[in-house]
Design an enzyme around this catalytic site. Structure first.
Site, PDB file in Angstrom:
ATOM      1  N   PHE A 156       0.898  -1.244  -0.078  1.00  0.00           N
ATOM      2  CA  PHE A 156      -0.108  -0.072   0.152  1.00  0.00           C
ATOM      3  C   PHE A 156       0.974   1.283   0.005  1.00  0.00           C
ATOM      4  CE2 PHE A 156      -2.914   3.196   1.929  1.00  0.00           C
ATOM      5  CZ  PHE A 156      -4.098   3.003   1.445  1.00  0.00           C
ATOM      6  N   ASP A 161       2.823  -5.967   7.722  1.00  0.00           N
ATOM      7  CA  ASP A 161       1.497  -5.196   7.871  1.00  0.00           C
ATOM      8  C   ASP A 161       0.474  -6.038   7.373  1.00  0.00           C
ATOM      9  OD1 ASP A 161      -0.772  -3.541   7.183  1.00  0.00           O
ATOM     10  OD2 ASP A 161       0.811  -1.745   6.534  1.00  0.00           O
ATOM     11  N   TYR A 191     -10.166  -0.788  11.240  1.00  0.00           N
ATOM     12  CA  TYR A 191     -11.460  -0.271  10.855  1.00  0.00           C
ATOM     13  C   TYR A 191     -11.860  -1.104   9.459  1.00  0.00           C
ATOM     14  CZ  TYR A 191      -7.967   2.186   8.112  1.00  0.00           C
ATOM     15  OH  TYR A 191      -6.877   2.629   7.387  1.00  0.00           O
ATOM     16  N   LYS A 192     -10.873  -2.064   9.052  1.00  0.00           N
ATOM     17  CA  LYS A 192     -11.084  -2.649   7.835  1.00  0.00           C
ATOM     18  C   LYS A 192     -12.215  -4.047   8.130  1.00  0.00           C
ATOM     19  CE  LYS A 192      -7.701  -0.736   5.168  1.00  0.00           C
ATOM     20  NZ  LYS A 192      -6.117  -0.760   4.786  1.00  0.00           N
ATOM     21  N   ARG A 242     -12.752  -4.352  -6.911  1.00  0.00           N
ATOM     22  CA  ARG A 242     -12.400  -5.096  -5.535  1.00  0.00           C
ATOM     23  C   ARG A 242     -13.860  -5.507  -4.868  1.00  0.00           C
ATOM     24  NH1 ARG A 242      -8.241  -2.785  -1.389  1.00  0.00           N
ATOM     25  NH2 ARG A 242     -10.060  -1.139  -1.021  1.00  0.00           N
TER      26      ARG A 242
HETATM   27  C1  PLP Z   1      -5.547   0.794   4.777  1.00  0.00           C
HETATM   28  C2  PLP Z   1      -3.920   0.573   4.923  1.00  0.00           C
HETATM   29  C3  PLP Z   1      -3.254   1.549   5.281  1.00  0.00           C
HETATM   30  C4  PLP Z   1      -3.847   3.004   5.857  1.00  0.00           C
HETATM   31  O1  PLP Z   1      -3.288   3.583   6.685  1.00  0.00           O
HETATM   32  P1  PLP Z   1      -3.937   4.581   7.896  1.00  0.00           P
HETATM   33  O2  PLP Z   1      -2.836   5.296   8.451  1.00  0.00           O
HETATM   34  O3  PLP Z   1      -4.836   3.905   8.769  1.00  0.00           O
HETATM   35  O4  PLP Z   1      -4.964   5.528   7.059  1.00  0.00           O
HETATM   36  C5  PLP Z   1      -1.843   1.588   5.388  1.00  0.00           C
HETATM   37  N1  PLP Z   1      -1.264   0.380   5.135  1.00  0.00           N
HETATM   38  C6  PLP Z   1      -1.995  -0.726   4.182  1.00  0.00           C
HETATM   39  C7  PLP Z   1      -1.159  -1.665   3.784  1.00  0.00           C
HETATM   40  C8  PLP Z   1      -3.360  -0.595   4.338  1.00  0.00           C
HETATM   41  O5  PLP Z   1      -3.927  -1.399   3.693  1.00  0.00           O
END
Ligand code: PLP
Length: 397
Positions: free
Chosen positions: A113, A184, A209-210, A356
């Site tokens: 990400f 992660d 939150y996911k 997705r």
């Molecule tokens: C959703 C996601 C994020 C988002 O980071 P936030 O700081 O919570 O906005 C970061 N890394 C990955 C791999 C994600 O899927």
């Protein structure tokens, strides 16, 4: 045996919606508003500052961390909540890099990400020690684990395709090469049956939150392996990670174990909502969720591929190789997703051409998947997406 009909009944879902975006933002646990109301009126309202002790606010990041630990195969007492995932990535990476002072390469992959990569870039600039972020194709990660690598920083499940990395294997390879691992788990926690302890991961981070359904802006979590917990130096040395925050000393001393990964004041209200989601997670195991997730994704792929030859599967076909999402490539994917949302099937779009769909057994069943596939078939076969109102991009896709 998990009663998935019972867990489903504990979430609020708008009428007519089939929600295939729990991989971005989980739905509302029905118990959350009352819990939030109590946190506000009875705790904040009545207890005021004494809530930190009397309502246990200060202990909440570690208590909820323990409940998440069970879902990711971590040892109790080694996960703590706070901040956002981007912050936790920075924190884990900074601590990890310090543990390998003679090396300069952070190895990651192009399926990571962007925020993780951006945080690494920022940290490299701040450190000013000539570190290099080396981004390779996902299938080339293993071959690039060399003795130059200080830290292997990988997101286990690819946010676009759902491709799953082999955490145990890559961790072993990295450690054999003398590197530290940062995993992660953003699309892993609550999605697949991961075992961070068994895999030997050094650091792991994720959001709530996911798939965990903690609500928009719910805090992130960080895991530090017990063998590093009292040695890892927190780069973000905030007062709540101090050995004795209320001694108000002028100089920082890192607190015990995972407590040192706390930074500042925790988001008490957000944690109240997350607690109600974790109550639902207490009704199941990740093995049960994973088994059902595979059933749902297999059914979805089967139905969509049969009806929609114009969609190309972007996710691994082997369920053992994918997380809990299914993605299809389609050039007009953005418009197609908007047309689906207009018909109650909520998925999302990831540039350049990924449609997705997330699968979440806690509140999705086989009938939902069949119904969603039927709507997708209609939208695709009749080109219902080919209308101007579906082609203007919103700020959040
Ligand atoms: C959703 C996601 C994020 C988002 O980071 P936030 O700081 O919570 O906005 C970061 N890394 C990955 C791999 C994600 O899927």
């Amino acid at each position: 045996m998990t009663d998935f009909a019972a867990t489903k009944a504990l979430f609020q879902m708008p009428d007519g919606v089939i929600y295939l975006d729990g991989n971005s933002l989980g739905p509302l646990p029905k118990a959350a508003p009352a819990r939030m109301d109590a946190a506000m009126r009875d705790e904040w309202g009545e207890l005021l500052i004494t809530g930190w002790n009397k309502a246990g606010w200060m202990a909440q990041p570690a208590k909820l961390g323990d409940r998440i630990a069970r879902l990711i195969g971590a040892e109790a007492g080694h996960v703590v909540l706070g901040d956002t995932l981007s912050i936790k990535v920075y924190q884990a990476l900074a601590s990890a890099l310090e543990m390998v002072p003679d090396r300069r390469v952070i190895l990651s992959d192009s399926g990571n990400f962007p925020s993780d990569l951006y945080m690494a870039e920022g940290l490299i600039k701040t450190l000013g020690k000539g570190h290099e972020l080396r981004v390779v194709a996902p299938e080339e990660v293993e071959a690039n684990i060399t003795d130059e690598v200080a830290v292997l920083m990988i997101t286990e499940v690819d946010y676009r395709t759902g491709r799953l990395h082999d955490m145990a294997r890559l961790t072993r390879k990295a450690q054999e090469a003398g590197a530290i691992t940062v995993w992660d788990l953003a699309h892993t926690a609550g999605a697949t049956a991961v075992d961070v302890s068994g895999a030997g991961a050094d650091f792991a981070v994720g959001c709530t939150y996911k798939y965990l359904n903690g609500g928009p802006g719910a805090p992130a979590f960080i895991y530090v392996a017990p063998r590093h917990a009292d040695a890892a130096r927190p780069a973000l040395s905030g007062w709540l990670g101090h050995e004795a925050p209320f001694a108000f000393e002028t100089s920082y001393r890192a607190g015990p174990g995972i407590e040192r990964m706390r930074v500042g004041t925790p988001p008490v209200l957000a944690m109240a909502a997350l607690e109600t989601a974790l109550d639902i997670w207490d009704m199941t195991t990740m093995d049960a969720v994973r088994a059902r997730s595979i059933q749902l994704t297999e059914l979805f792929i089967d139905r969509v591929e049969a009806a929609c030859p114009m969609l190309e599967l972007a996710s691994p076909r082997d369920p053992a190789m994918r997380g809990s999402q299914v993605s299809f490539r389609f050039a007009d994917g953005y418009a197609a997703i908007q047309a689906l949302i207009a018909r109650g099937v909520i998925g999302d779009f990831r540039a350049p051409d990924i449609m997705r769909f997330g699968f979440t057994p806690l509140y999705l069943d086989h009938a939902d998947v069949e119904a969603a596939a039927a709507i997708i078939a209609e939208v695709m076969q009749k080109r219902l997406w080919d209308a101007p109102e579906y082609k203007t991009r919103a700020r959040v896709t």
